[in-house]
Design an enzyme around this catalytic site. Sequence first.
Site, PDB file in Angstrom:
ATOM      1  N   ASN A 125      -4.796  18.118  21.259  1.00 17.31           N
ATOM      2  CA  ASN A 125      -3.576  18.837  21.608  1.00 17.31           C
ATOM      3  C   ASN A 125      -2.614  17.889  22.307  1.00 17.31           C
ATOM      4  OD1 ASN A 125      -4.590  21.333  20.662  1.00 17.31           O
ATOM      5  ND2 ASN A 125      -5.705  21.648  22.575  1.00 17.31           N
TER       6      ASN A 125
ATOM      7  N   HIS B  94     -11.398  16.801  21.634  1.00 22.14           N
ATOM      8  CA  HIS B  94     -12.382  17.883  21.655  1.00 22.14           C
ATOM      9  C   HIS B  94     -13.374  17.676  20.510  1.00 22.14           C
ATOM     10  CE1 HIS B  94     -10.144  20.861  24.304  1.00 22.14           C
ATOM     11  NE2 HIS B  94      -9.129  20.118  23.911  1.00 22.14           N
TER      12      HIS B  94
ATOM     13  N   ASP C 248     -17.250  20.440  28.049  1.00 28.01           N
ATOM     14  CA  ASP C 248     -16.086  21.215  28.479  1.00 28.01           C
ATOM     15  C   ASP C 248     -16.557  22.325  29.430  1.00 28.01           C
ATOM     16  OD1 ASP C 248     -13.004  21.710  27.100  1.00 28.01           O
ATOM     17  OD2 ASP C 248     -13.849  23.254  28.403  1.00 28.01           O
ATOM     18  N   ILE C 249     -15.791  22.550  30.488  1.00 30.74           N
ATOM     19  CA  ILE C 249     -16.168  23.540  31.502  1.00 30.74           C
ATOM     20  C   ILE C 249     -16.031  24.974  30.971  1.00 30.74           C
ATOM     21  CG2 ILE C 249     -13.934  23.868  32.630  1.00 30.74           C
ATOM     22  CD1 ILE C 249     -15.419  23.417  35.323  1.00 30.74           C
TER      23      ILE C 249
ATOM     24  N   GLY D 192      -0.815  23.545  23.449  1.00 34.63           N
ATOM     25  CA  GLY D 192      -1.967  23.984  24.224  1.00 34.63           C
ATOM     26  C   GLY D 192      -2.587  22.921  25.101  1.00 34.63           C
ATOM     27  N   GLN D 193      -1.929  21.748  25.203  1.00 32.30           N
ATOM     28  CA  GLN D 193      -2.488  20.735  26.097  1.00 32.30           C
ATOM     29  C   GLN D 193      -2.323  21.193  27.541  1.00 32.30           C
ATOM     30  OE1 GLN D 193      -0.857  16.730  25.738  1.00 32.30           O
ATOM     31  NE2 GLN D 193      -2.472  15.862  27.024  1.00 32.30           N
ATOM     32  N   SER D 194      -3.432  21.216  28.251  1.00 32.48           N
ATOM     33  CA  SER D 194      -3.397  21.659  29.653  1.00 32.48           C
ATOM     34  C   SER D 194      -3.800  20.553  30.620  1.00 32.48           C
ATOM     35  CB  SER D 194      -4.313  22.876  29.845  1.00 32.48           C
ATOM     36  OG  SER D 194      -5.646  22.555  29.520  1.00 32.48           O
TER      37      SER D 194
ATOM     38  N   HIS E 193      -7.579  13.424  25.443  1.00 34.24           N
ATOM     39  CA  HIS E 193      -8.969  13.844  25.242  1.00 34.24           C
ATOM     40  C   HIS E 193      -9.153  14.380  23.837  1.00 34.24           C
ATOM     41  CE1 HIS E 193      -6.689  17.146  27.074  1.00 34.24           C
ATOM     42  NE2 HIS E 193      -7.420  17.970  26.322  1.00 34.24           N
TER      43      HIS E 193
HETATM   44  P1  AMP Z   1      -6.478  20.928  26.410  1.00 32.91           P
HETATM   45  O1  AMP Z   1      -6.110  22.375  26.538  1.00 32.91           O
HETATM   46  O2  AMP Z   1      -6.505  20.403  25.004  1.00 32.91           O
HETATM   47  O3  AMP Z   1      -5.655  20.066  27.334  1.00 32.91           O
HETATM   48  O4  AMP Z   1      -7.987  20.822  26.872  1.00 32.91           O
HETATM   49  C1  AMP Z   1      -8.359  20.693  28.217  1.00 32.91           C
HETATM   50  C2  AMP Z   1      -9.780  21.101  28.316  1.00 32.91           C
HETATM   51  O5  AMP Z   1     -10.297  20.629  29.547  1.00 32.91           O
HETATM   52  C3  AMP Z   1     -10.020  22.619  28.288  1.00 32.91           C
HETATM   53  O6  AMP Z   1     -10.848  22.966  27.191  1.00 32.91           O
HETATM   54  C4  AMP Z   1     -10.692  22.899  29.637  1.00 32.91           C
HETATM   55  O7  AMP Z   1     -11.679  23.885  29.547  1.00 32.91           O
HETATM   56  C5  AMP Z   1     -11.261  21.540  29.988  1.00 32.91           C
HETATM   57  N1  AMP Z   1     -11.460  21.281  31.408  1.00 32.91           N
HETATM   58  C6  AMP Z   1     -10.572  21.458  32.408  1.00 32.91           C
HETATM   59  N2  AMP Z   1     -11.108  21.082  33.583  1.00 32.91           N
HETATM   60  C7  AMP Z   1     -12.357  20.634  33.312  1.00 32.91           C
HETATM   61  C8  AMP Z   1     -13.420  20.094  34.107  1.00 32.91           C
HETATM   62  N3  AMP Z   1     -13.310  19.960  35.447  1.00 32.91           N
HETATM   63  N4  AMP Z   1     -14.579  19.764  33.501  1.00 32.91           N
HETATM   64  C9  AMP Z   1     -14.708  19.916  32.165  1.00 32.91           C
HETATM   65  N5  AMP Z   1     -13.742  20.401  31.361  1.00 32.91           N
HETATM   66  C10 AMP Z   1     -12.582  20.753  31.921  1.00 32.91           C
END
Ligand code: AMP
Length: 115
Positions: free
Chosen positions: A88, A103, A33-34, A94-96, A101
């Site tokens: 999520n 975690h 994760d970034i 909190g899904q972004s 995916h």
């Molecule tokens: P969620 O909030 O459950 O959708 O998790 C999305 C995750 O993706 C977050 O923890 C972000 O930090 C991670 N993320 C977003 N962009 C990247 C990326 N380019 N490389 C790695 N992780 C990412």
Amino acid sequence: MALDLNCIFCKIVTGDIPAQIVYRSDNVVAFDDITPQAPTHVLIIPTIHVENIGDLAQLSPTITADLFSVAKQIAAERGLSGFRNVLNTGEEAGQSVFHAHLHLIGGRSLAWPPG
Ligand code: AMP
């Protein structure tokens, strides 16, 4: 849909966006994760574009199971005595990123309940 050209995680699958890849198979890619929330924070994703885990489970129980077995494998490789898997679904949860995916979070004590 196999791939969504506007999806950031699809671009990680294809290599168009760099990531620290820790596992790859035909069905699954795992990468750091970034914005890590713990010493180990890995995201395990299907190589096909599916919006969330429920949709993936309906489409492919096999790939859904792969996400969890890869999480277990990575946790074992890192010697984690415990870990948390988070899924999520939807903005309110909190899904972004709208590519399913899992975690994998570990390497420190984790509080409960989550925020
Ligand atoms: P969620 O909030 O459950 O959708 O998790 C999305 C995750 O993706 C977050 O923890 C972000 O930090 C991670 N993320 C977003 N962009 C990247 C990326 N380019 N490389 C790695 N992780 C990412």
